[in-house]
Design an enzyme around this catalytic site. Structure first.
Site, PDB file in Angstrom:
ATOM      1  CD  GLU A  57      -2.456   2.457  -3.413  1.00 51.36           C
ATOM      2  OE1 GLU A  57      -3.474   3.127  -3.550  1.00 51.36           O
ATOM      3  OE2 GLU A  57      -1.816   2.410  -2.349  1.00 51.36           O
ATOM      4  CG  ASP A  72      -1.802   1.170   1.356  1.00 56.21           C
ATOM      5  OD1 ASP A  72      -2.659   1.330   0.484  1.00 56.21           O
ATOM      6  OD2 ASP A  72      -1.647   1.958   2.311  1.00 56.21           O
TER       7      ASP A  72
END
EC number: 2.4.1.18
Length: 827
Positions: free
Chosen positions: A549, A496
């Site tokens: 990401e 993330d």
């Protein structure tokens, strides 16, 4: 072992913790009680009942410096029996050592407690047992000490005596008396301070070097047999602490009696506590450099209480895996040349109320029916605030207790594997919350976070960033990535917020950030960490894929770490990267009314300019259907029929576009409401009692067929990262809102994808095609009536004509349904 002593702070088994500065009669509220904070703390409630733990060494709590228990004699033995002779009173402890021991700031309590021979003869025994009124030594049950020798009270829970022995007994025990001196409750205990360290020098060396790739086996709480005695080894890294003590339900949450020793210059504190085993609750009582105490959850805890409770739990796995065949096949698979279609799931809300084992009974069958190859679980590591969806982690090594135990989570992964479904988990090394019982200022100083607040504070989320340049912190995170893959057989890590890690000025204005040593904005420490993490995971865990990401144009996210790019840095080493540009552009195009789409045609074609610069995943994730963005179907203009048609056409285009694909739960059946973690997907939309249920079942049926055809067509995945696997046929038909392209398998066999994003039927639409096939047959049409469409299509094979078109020698004339995508392959 006899029953545990009564707790002055609550009934036996209560996990109320006593903080420094409180009395036994007035236990403090546990950390975390109160209002939820932005950093992730949820309101606290009483802990739920848990299954009985293995026998543990009990000890009644006693605050350092409290008066001796009522009824104790001057010698502190109450009324010793005639069969318990008295030891000789030893010389008192040095006042400074005594005070540091009682204050929990002594670096070597083993030098003061336990047993040791004296130069003048005899063996000195000293024990710290708050609230006891007598302590007796039994030397291995042998005749040299008889049935036991009583120690003298030194006050404040200290007991000591010199026994006339030639050497320290190999095995001695303490009989500790609590309660009424006339009818005491006597507990037989092994002395924790008679054991050598249970952590080896090699482990300490690897920790110091930042190369302990199985760090969870060295730090934390490890049930074991040590010196022939069963118990738990507690270890914690707190290099700036003045002292560390372990406390838990086995001490009735009094931290005084179990001070830990510092293992040299490693920063690691260690104590083996006999009798403590599976299921015990614990925390570390840490005295910072200023002497202030704080109770901390174990950063390496492999199991935790269910939030809002915050204690760590001693655990070990007894799970027996049944996915050997999956793991063997996974190791030989090259993810870039294999089908990869991902269903993203928020485990707690997919079907609210289900735990890991209940999910295992329902989720694999659902995902298999829909044909997805993988599920991606939003973060499962423990987090205090459910509304963070797991993106504010406090216990990086513990699956959330909201849904069950770590072995229950293993059961879910195993069940998915046995159905042939891979498991990806979201991993969050970019930031952590500021909760005072967790990682923030863990040892009283910035430890996991940088000391400079300009680097420590994450401006977007009110959290702290990791100090990636610190050896032990980097090791903590790298080992954590390996941990999920090795201990839970995870097949992929989606990392993330990578962009926020890579740039020192991320979300910061001028003057709010510090340049790197070359004056640039790149976070070189974060780059080195990500490279090490990826290299380590790929080396240790065959078949695992890491996914970034990353929302910027950083060069080389999926480039190998040893290959230097134009930025002068090696690649980050990820296997795949989310294509945020494609997501943003394509959704922007679809949001326009069809009559206006011709002015935005390039938004659907631009992705092919950079499609092979990285290895991409096309994500329609949870981020796109929350915070007022609405669900995917509501991003489409027009009435309900047109919105569903646009939804289906878009998915058909997405599944054929180069790159892997990811779809968030609920979007597979076009739910009309924004996702809520409290309610989950709107499953009722497909209920027979709902008038429009067929509309939603039709969309789900399309997603099922997209996945099954995709998996069966190598042209759609075999050359995903190879430019020769794609060829435009029509990329400039802006007036028509039409896109057409070929996907090509390794053997050259083609699949033709044509999308018509206008609401009109285009008949006899000419397309240039390869000359080899003698005909083209529809294999999928998003406008089929069974999907909720109008049923327009090409039922018969299309025969190529000798009419050059689009730079090709032959062409076909196809009927393009309205707001639809059609796939054709050689007949």
């Amino acid at each position: 072992m006899t029953a545990r002593p009564p707790s002055p702070s609550g009934p036996a088994g209560d996990s109320t913790e006593q903080q420094p500065g409180t009395t036994a009669a007035e236990p403090a509220a546990r950390p975390g009680r109160g209002r939820a904070k932005a950093s992730g703390t949820a309101p606290r409630r009483a802990a739920a009942p848990r299954t009985p733990a293995a026998p543990r060494t009990p000890a009644a709590p006693r605050q350092a410096g409290a008066p001796s228990a009522p009824g104790a004699t001057e010698g502190g033995t109450g009324r010793p029996s005639a069969s318990s002779p008295r030891a000789v009173r030893p010389a008192p402890l040095d006042p400074g050592d005594r005070q540091r021991l009682l204050d929990g700031t002594h670096h070597d309590p083993h030098a003061l407690l336990g047993a040791r021979p004296l130069p003048e003869g005899g063996v000195l025994f000293r024990a710290l047992r708050p609230y006891a009124h007598a302590v007796t030594v039994v030397a291995g049950g042998g005749p040299e000490a008889g049935p036991g020798t009583g120690l003298h009270s030194e006050g404040d829970g200290l007991f000591a005596g010199v026994l006339p022995l030639d050497a320290v007994p190999e095995d001695y025990r303490l009989l500790v008396s609590y309660g009424d001196p006339g009818a005491p409750e006597v507990l037989e205990q092994h002395d924790p301070y008679r054991f050598l360290p249970a952590l080896g020098e090699f482990d300490l060396h690897l920790i110091h070097e930042g190369r302990h790739e199985r760090l969870w086996e060295a730090l934390g709480a490890e049930p074991m047999t040590h010196g022939g005695v069963t118990g738990t080894r507690f270890t914690v890294w707190a290099p700036n602490a003045r002292g560390v003590r372990v406390t838990g339900d086995f001490t009735c949450w009094n931290g005084t009696c179990y001070p830990m020793r510092s293992l040299g210059g490693s920063g690691v504190w260690e104590l083996f506590v006999p009798g403590v085993g599976e299921g015990a609750l614990y925390k570390f009582d840490i005295a910072g450099p200023d002497g202030a105490h704080s109770l901390r959850a174990d950063p390496m805890a492999r199991r935790t209480e269910c939030p809002p409770a915050t204690a760590s739990i001693v655990t070990s796995s007894a799970y027996r895996w049944g996915d050997e065949e999956w793991m063997r096949r996974r190791a030989g698979r090259r993810v870039h040349q294999a089908p990869f279609s991902v269903y993203e799931v928020h485990p707690a809300s997919w079907r609210p109320g289900l735990g890991y084992r209940q999910l295992a009974e329902q989720l694999p069958a659902y995902v298999k029916e829909l044909g997805f190859t993988h599920v991606e679980l939003m973060p499962v590591a423990e987090h205090p605030f459910g509304g963070s969806w797991g993106y504010q982690v406090t216990s990086y090594y513990a699956p959330t207790a909201r849904l069950g135990t770590p072995d229950d989570f293993r059961y879910l992964v195993d069940a998915l594997h046995r159905e042939g479904i891979g498991v990806i988990v979201d991993w969050v090394p970019a930031h952590f919350p500021k909760d005072a019982w967790a990682l923030a200022r863990f040892d009283g100083t910035p430890l996991y976070e940088p000391a400079d607040p300009r680097r420590a504070e994450h401006p977007d989320w009110g959290t702290l960033t990791f100090d990636y340049g610190r050896t032990e912190v980097r090791n903590f995170l790298v080992a954590n990535a390996v941990y999920w893959c090795e201990e839970f057989h995870i097949d992929g890590l989606r990392v993330d917020a990578v962009a926020s890690m890579l740039y020192l000025d991320y979300s910061r204005e001028g003057g709010e950030w510090v340049p790197n040593r070359y004056g640039g904005r790149e976070n070189l420490d974060a780059v080195a960490f990500l490279q090490e993490m990826n290299a380590t995971v790929y080396r240790r865990c065959p078949g695992v894929v890491t996914i970034a990401e990353e929302s910027t144009a950083w060069d080389g996210v999926t480039r190998p770490t040893h290959v230097t790019g134009p930025n002068g840095l090696g690649g980050l080493g990820f296997g795949l990267k989310w294509n945020m540009g494609w997501m943003h552009d394509s959704l922007g195009y679809m949001a326009h009314e069809p009559v206006h789409r011709k002015y935005h045609h390039h938004e659907m074609t631009f992705s092919m300019v950079y499609a092979y610069s990285e290895n991409y995943v096309l994500p329609i994730s949870h981020d796109e259907v929350v915070h007022g963005k609405g669900p995917l179907v509501n991003k489409m203009p027009g009435d309900w029929w047109q919105r569903r048609a646009g939804h289906r056409a878009y998915l058909g285009f997405m599944w054929a576009h180069p790159g892997k694909q990811l779809l968030f739960m609920g979007q597979e059946f076009a739910q009309g409401a924004e996702w809520s973690e409290a309610h989950g997907p709107e499953w009722w939309l497909m209920d027979d009692t709902y008038a429009a249920a067929g509309d939603h079942r039709g969309v789900r049926g399309l997603v099922r067929d997209l996945n099954h055809v995709y998996t069966a067509e190598p042209a759609l995945w075999e050359r995903d990262t190879d430019p020769s696997g794609f060829s435009w046929i029509e990329g400039d038909a802006a007036e028509d809102n039409v896109f057409a392209f070929l996907r090509l398998a390794a053997d050259g066999s083609p699949l033709l994808c044509v999308s018509n994003f206008s609401p009109v039927v285009r008949r006899d639409y000419r397309l240039g095609v390869p000359s080899e096939p003698t005909g083209w047959q529809e294999v999928l049409n998003t406008d089929e009536a069974r999907y909720g469409g109008s049923g327009v299509g090409n039922p018969d094979p299309l025969k190529p004509e000798a009419s050059p078109w689009h730079g090709r020698r032959v062409s076909i004339q196809a009927t393009l349904p309205p707001l639809a995508t059609v796939w054709l392959r050689p007949a």
